[in-house]
Design an enzyme around this catalytic site. Structure first.
Site, short mmCIF file in Angstrom:
data_model
loop_
_atom_site.label_atom_id
_atom_site.label_comp_id
_atom_site.label_asym_id
_atom_site.label_seq_id
_atom_site.Cartn_x
_atom_site.Cartn_y
_atom_site.Cartn_z
N HIS A 132 -6.69 2.30 3.75
CA HIS A 132 -5.86 3.35 3.13
C HIS A 132 -4.38 3.07 3.40
CE1 HIS A 132 -9.74 5.44 2.96
NE2 HIS A 132 -9.20 6.17 2.00
N LYS A 136 -1.61 7.68 5.96
CA LYS A 136 -2.85 8.42 6.30
C LYS A 136 -2.91 8.71 7.79
CE LYS A 136 -7.82 8.50 5.49
NZ LYS A 136 -7.81 9.91 5.08
#
Ligand code: NAD
Length: 245
Positions: A132, A136
């Protein structure tokens, strides 16, 4: 033709939903509703309320939907137990699709992962790798955790028992039932997940890559078309796709 109201229409998901609903000839966009608007001004003209706004709103909206006999799609996350209860109560009277991830591909990945784990069995080592974007905050992702739960259940254990997060140092040989979990972070990656099944002589890898929020929005719009012809009840995206296990 399914007539929609999108609640949270000025948000990131709302923007994608409004744009994609406007392009779909099977959908009629009755209104986008955001802070300062009153859903009661439009509700009688719609079939389905699609909500991606805030968890504190879902229960009240569901009561309105029950009152007016409308279906719902709820994509909002983060509900308290009481808020979740209010949604469940409403679903005794109207059909509601409630899902934390509306990506069709991710929901299919859950299903394929279960079939692969059951078919391949314990001779195949299982490792999950997710990537990600650099902003995040949590790891592993909720989707990776769900994948881990599916693998653990197929192996007859629990996620907490079987999962090892990353490897470092003198870790020794890989135990047979271990589920390796690895979180990569970088750049603007929306969300990648791969499950590796490896044995002597072959490897199988199942991969999903999300590159835009449109994937969640188009799944939610698919759910909106499906839900209006269902009986009252609380449905998941697995139900919408006919993948219920
Ligand atoms: P966002 O903050 O960009 O948008 C939320 C919108 O809702 C804003 O425009 C806000 O003004 C509006 N809103 C808040 N309270 C409201 C109220 N009382 N009445 C009307 N409008 C109100 O957030 P986002 O990224 O679009 O995400 C929205 C929700 O969807 C979050 O809970 C998020 O976790 C969830 N989400 C779910 C999925 C999925 O697949 N299920 C995917 C992405 C995001």
């Amino acid at each position: 033709m399914t007539k929609l109201i999108i609640v949270g229409s000025k948000g990131r998901m709302g923007e994608a939903l409004m744009r994609l609903a406007g392009q779909d000839p099977k959908l009629e966009l009755v209104a986008g509703v955001d802070k300062g608007d009153n859903v009661l001004d439009f509700i009688d003209r719609c079939d389905v309320l699609v909500e991606f706004a805030h968890h504190s709103l879902s229960g009240d909206l569901a009561k309105i939907a029950v009152d007016r006999g409308k279906s719902m799609v709820i994509g909002t996350t983060g509900h308290t137990a009481d808020e979740r209860k209010a949604i469940e109560t409403a679903s005794r009277n109207i059909p509601i699709v409630f899902a934390p991830n509306f990506s069709v591909g991710v929901n299919l990945l859950f299903y394929l992962t279960q079939i692969a784990a059951e078919t391949l069995g314990e001779n195949y080592d299982q490792e999950i790798v997710e990537m990600h974007h650099r902003q995040k905050l949590d790891a592993p992702s909720g989707t990776a955790r769900r994948l881990g739960e599916i693998l653990a259940r197929a192996a007859g254990g629990t996620y907490d028992e079987l999962t090892l997060h990353g490897r470092h140092g003198d870790v020794g040989k890989r135990p047979r039932r271990e589920i390796g979990m690895h979180a990569l972070r970088g750049g603007d990656v929306v969300g990648d997940h791969t499950i590796h099944f490896s044995t002597i002589g072959e490897r199988l890898e199942l991969t999903h890559r999300a590159s835009s929020r449109d994937t969640f929005a188009s799944g939610a719009l698919r759910a909106a078309q499906w839900v209006r012809s269902q009986k009252p009840g609380l449905y998941s995206m697995q139900d919408v796709l006919g993948l219920k296990q």
